[in-house]
Write an enzyme that holds these catalytic residues in place. Sequence first.
Site, short mmCIF file in Angstrom:
data_model
loop_
_atom_site.label_atom_id
_atom_site.label_comp_id
_atom_site.label_asym_id
_atom_site.label_seq_id
_atom_site.Cartn_x
_atom_site.Cartn_y
_atom_site.Cartn_z
CD GLU A 1 -0.18 -0.97 -1.87
OE1 GLU A 1 0.33 0.08 -2.00
OE2 GLU A 1 -0.53 -1.52 -1.29
CG ASP B 1 0.76 -20.02 -5.92
OD1 ASP B 1 0.85 -19.13 -5.38
OD2 ASP B 1 1.57 -21.02 -6.08
CG HIS C 1 1.62 7.94 -5.89
ND1 HIS C 1 1.29 6.70 -5.23
CD2 HIS C 1 2.11 7.65 -7.16
CE1 HIS C 1 1.65 5.77 -6.19
NE2 HIS C 1 2.16 6.29 -7.11
#
Lengths: 432, 432, 432, 432
Positions: free
Chosen positions: A118, A323, A414
């Site tokens: 991302e 995990d 962004h």
Amino acid sequence: MPADYRRIADFLKAAVAGRPPEDLARLQPHQREVAARVSGGGGTAPDAIDARWALPDLPETARPLLCDTRTRDEAAQYERNIEQFIGIARVPVGLIGPLRVNGMFAHRDYYVPLATTEATLVASYARGARLVTEAGGCTTLVVNEGVSRAPGFAFDTVVDAALFIAWTTTQWDDFRRVAAGTTRHGELVDLEVTLEGNHAYLGFEFTTGDASGQNMVTLATQAICAYIEAQSPVTPKYYFLEANLSGDKKATARSFLGVRGRKVTAEVRLPAALVEQRLHTTPERMVDYWRMSALGGVMSGSLGVQGHYANGLAALFIASGQDAATVAEAAVGVTRFERLDDGGLYAAVTLPNVIVGTIGGGTGLPTQRACLEIMGLHGSGHARALAEVATAVALAGELSISGALAAGQFAEAHRRLARERQPRDARDTPPA
Amino acid sequence: MPADYRRIADFLKAAVAGRPPEDLARLQPHQREVAARVSGGGGTAPDAIDARWALPDLPETARPLLCDTRTRDEAAQYERNIEQFIGIARVPVGLIGPLRVNGMFAHRDYYVPLATTEATLVASYARGARLVTEAGGCTTLVVNEGVSRAPGFAFDTVVDAALFIAWTTTQWDDFRRVAAGTTRHGELVDLEVTLEGNHAYLGFEFTTGDASGQNMVTLATQAICAYIEAQSPVTPKYYFLEANLSGDKKATARSFLGVRGRKVTAEVRLPAALVEQRLHTTPERMVDYWRMSALGGVMSGSLGVQGHYANGLAALFIASGQDAATVAEAAVGVTRFERLDDGGLYAAVTLPNVIVGTIGGGTGLPTQRACLEIMGLHGSGHARALAEVATAVALAGELSISGALAAGQFAEAHRRLARERQPRDARDTPPA
Amino acid sequence: MPADYRRIADFLKAAVAGRPPEDLARLQPHQREVAARVSGGGGTAPDAIDARWALPDLPETARPLLCDTRTRDEAAQYERNIEQFIGIARVPVGLIGPLRVNGMFAHRDYYVPLATTEATLVASYARGARLVTEAGGCTTLVVNEGVSRAPGFAFDTVVDAALFIAWTTTQWDDFRRVAAGTTRHGELVDLEVTLEGNHAYLGFEFTTGDASGQNMVTLATQAICAYIEAQSPVTPKYYFLEANLSGDKKATARSFLGVRGRKVTAEVRLPAALVEQRLHTTPERMVDYWRMSALGGVMSGSLGVQGHYANGLAALFIASGQDAATVAEAAVGVTRFERLDDGGLYAAVTLPNVIVGTIGGGTGLPTQRACLEIMGLHGSGHARALAEVATAVALAGELSISGALAAGQFAEAHRRLARERQPRDARDTPPA
Amino acid sequence: MPADYRRIADFLKAAVAGRPPEDLARLQPHQREVAARVSGGGGTAPDAIDARWALPDLPETARPLLCDTRTRDEAAQYERNIEQFIGIARVPVGLIGPLRVNGMFAHRDYYVPLATTEATLVASYARGARLVTEAGGCTTLVVNEGVSRAPGFAFDTVVDAALFIAWTTTQWDDFRRVAAGTTRHGELVDLEVTLEGNHAYLGFEFTTGDASGQNMVTLATQAICAYIEAQSPVTPKYYFLEANLSGDKKATARSFLGVRGRKVTAEVRLPAALVEQRLHTTPERMVDYWRMSALGGVMSGSLGVQGHYANGLAALFIASGQDAATVAEAAVGVTRFERLDDGGLYAAVTLPNVIVGTIGGGTGLPTQRACLEIMGLHGSGHARALAEVATAVALAGELSISGALAAGQFAEAHRRLARERQPRDARDTPPA
């Protein structure tokens, strides 16, 4: 999960009601010929890998990307961590730091590797880490630890179930002894009991040393259940080793109110000038943002109130062999911003379910181990420190993203990153 | 997050109270010399990578593992997805299948790649996939879709906030037009309004085509907010582009009750003989397990009731270039087992927050794209199908893990796998 | 609390946007002349009552209804329970029973008075009670008890807060001693500690004998806080006697997961013939209803899963002098229906927050005491039994309402009762 | 509902394990002779009342208190609101006010009757009302309204369930027409659909005029279900008129996120001098209290964040003939305190589930009607105003209790009131 009928109507009309019969037919189960099954045998042996890639429908382009020669040759190192191995997913890693952590277990300047696809995530956490470090670092403290496993037992009557629970509360020493026989690293430290009609749930709570411990507590609880089967004066009609009261792999009020893995709190004090210099906003506006977003969180029905712990935790967990599914349980907690008397900003995060390990699981795999070593946290003796670092990362992220929103820069970051990097032939690809 | 004082006492005594003053001192912020900062400049250029690895404290052993020559040479392909790049995390991938999915959008036998470091995960999902497929496949249906962004606006009085909201409800067409100017793939489809005192939150809900869409909705919402700033008859004191009511990256009641990404349901009918053959238990016992574990979930305070969606979703997300942080929001839903009149087992899962994309994000990276191509789901036109496959995977996993618990094999699987693979020199390492 | 814009638009347009300026003006605060204030002095003395009724704007018709001569004369008996007394609300009481309760503390056939103004409520619970009794009664069991009070303490740093908590965990004996000095009936039995950044919350948990105990735990905790102020080696910046972690008067996960008042479970076995005879449905259909409504509850985001505990609890609480506000916390729990091997129906309810008393509060007032005496449960030694009876009432109600819904009679009962009783001149009044 | 084994051990040992066999035997169901059943026939006729009081085990002292001659003679007025009538519960009423409400529907100075048996409750709300009024009153605004009923339908397959839902979304006009045939006051205004596997839930949302409306929506929904049975192209295997997705009588995320009854917000601005004069604390400390108690609420896992709405709502509901069981759903919401730029205190409460009526239910009974008339809110046209007044009462209560806690007076008030009123012979009775 209700939906307004106006919105769902179009969807269902298109998806179901408006379809020709032959389309609806394809929703039916059928026994037409089944494709060849992926072989579970052979583990990571080269032949077994080749056999899997020989399945008829796999695209030819995929194998060289997932399983080049070197990966095939070195596959044995993944033998203990995967079944039906076909190759390696490559996730890019960005490095942030130094992140100054003044913890009881973690206390130095850390470089932290984050694995993510991302855009802007690493940049945002890097900014937060810089801010924390320039403020002299954050204080971190592990305040509790434990991992639970919760078998459930069914009886004929509530009386039998209560007699059973009453008996279990007398077996504490034996339960501990039996558990100790299954592990050198874990220890049974608590027992919670729940009666619901003629059902009894036991919540065994363990410390698990430097392993994240889900497997350890399963084996120990199974041994205890075997002991119970042999010794209990009241025989259950049936029982299950895990009856879903442990919060494993999901966000639950129970884990949020208690602990799962480690509960850690981290705090930092930011002078007003530093907030203005690095975040381009003020402590006042940060507190305004916190207030509105905390109540936004409350009105969204989240567990706790926070911004985006999941971003940093997922990236750190993937890099360091944790995990990744535990992001579901770990990404809950409480973020608090408050104005200090000197005009600065107080910020704290408290995460009750930081379930991480520095041994076992994926921590011994090549890149995962390398990432832990970058932090100086591979192997025995480091799990609490890793929990503190993870919490410090969460704090850095909260500051950076809240700062971007308070300063009105959130979308800007962004957009800029997306635009700068846009390769020519992907112009039509929307950023996501 | 309360903890019983008896348990926390030891911890805090050890961690804080019983420590010598010099230990407590290390919890203080300090301005001692800070280590060199990781460079944010240069992107994935080889020199920039080298500069990062030249930081003094990084272990020498780490670089060859994370960043071999080929990785360094090919780093540019990660340019749009990461900052401060130092290399690649390698996560082993196991393949399961065929998984027969009879969906409106996904309808074939799928091989599904799962990236994980957790032993037994792939084997368990493979077993579930086999079971589903042998039963003729599962039916899947996308029933709703949408991704939200929720700006918050502060006013002096509740009257101003209400006048503002009343105005916004008249601007629907303009909001849609403004949003459409920022994206060719997304579309504004709904608006929710929330008044809390003098605060107004707007929830803009978009469809996002084949992208997961978090970035798309941010840019569209920013454009709408600029329009609001210019046009609103009531001026907010301040506002934030996201005020935490959207459920982004966390489990929330709001997303669970609505939709985030896609809402998908999947169901399968298993003949009793198949349950007995593959799961070594009976439909009756499966239903007993469901009942007890559903109430266990309820009593744990989870959102919805389910077993372990997070395991399969995280593994699929990492393999296929999804945002792994969204596991926090995606891993909620409802699992239901019920006995059929013919003695078989009915099983259904409903996941309201399957937020996935087949373009954008990490989906174009090499191994991620390869994994999507293995499923035939890379690129435009496949996001709904991927959501259906993800839900089918979740169903397969629920059946397998519930079967293991119902049959008493849960711990056994973990033990056997752990033992078989135990390398000699890791005998002391506890399984986790 | 979001709302779809289409629906809220009309409302806000009507309520705010479309209003003439003079209407909006009335939303402003103003200092126009204030009406005379209700006198707080004089308690229940006749003169004080008269003075209150002499306020200019009270309707003349109200006084004879709320405060007839006898009520005015006997007002002193309410002196300890109310301020600014003006009279008596009359709530009709219906009697159900016998309800056979086979509990450890309650064990006989009870007549239970229910105070309500809601038609069909008493009839429905009466039907449930008959069913339970004809099945041989329900087994009830108190499995835990306690009431908490949770002060919060603010410090400069997380280290101070942790040192404070570490210190409190060493003061158990003194805390118990100090608490014991304030009450002969209550006892400090547990302590929970919560650290959130530099804030520390302490959760003192008490048993409270036969009183519901909210006041008792307040006074005991205040004494402990005074001790803490005097003795703590770390001085808080400020603290509050209750920091909202106790769950007082609201439904919370914390109380649901723990106990508030008493945690009680009740179960009953109903032969199939009895279900058919009394509920006009079958155990199968009752289980179908339970399954669908349990998941309905899960998907509504309730705490626990249940039908309508609040109906019976509110009616019993008002009749018997309990604090009616505690319905908010008491009406949570888990209802389970299951088919028995013999074809019958198993039903259980588990309520963790049954907070009731048989002394103190309103239990000594005339009608309230009379209602407790009808159950044989007034005064010392009866609180646990009352908690068991309340839980048995909840079970009876769940069976009756589920039976009505399973048999398709739910609306019918409401319609019939509404029609039969409709007085002629109220034909236009909708039933509610 | 887990409990630490150490605490529950004593309880269960005492309650079950340590008991002699004869004690355990009394937990068994048994068919020993059952006492005479309370007669359901005869309604409120004097003979029927006499017959009920003639049951053998009722204490003789109870009847004159619950059912004096006048009550017996006037019992017919309760005929429509109760079954198996035996008399009247008397709950003392205190009056507070004036409470200045500047609402769109409620706009005057109100005297508010509160029925409670809890000492200090009325005094505390009176203080809050005075504070609000002296500040010029609070602004209140109803922002949404609706009451839902949620039938559930079971099908063989998810395809059938989806076809059914797709069909229902085309029946909007007919559903409205059918609903309109059952009521002149209610109107179907929205429909929500939920698909969970092969189960479909429909959420019919109605406005209900000036009635609280639970019965009205039941009858309207039953008519719609009859229409569905007759018209649906897909026949459900079975269905239930209410499948527990409506939030009826319980706190749910769904109602909290939406509306049930009315959603109302109320705000007030308090000058610093007024806070100091009336609450003996400062706006700063009030905000400190809010911050710590809001996070306390978050960490307790409540819906929303608030102090004690239930106290005021329960007392107002009992006085004014509302359904007291709805306290369970109504007592949720968000309280916010914030410091104003001028040093004063901003306070707002937002309650999404204020479910009240001014016609129907208990509103026409003698004292209930009198209490509504004291507020000028009996009968048609007043329900929205009553919802605004209820919310203003909640705001007054939040200010008063928070002020008491912020100023350290919380326990003091309880102690003083308890001591002053202590009658001599009750010295041993603990306050509760």
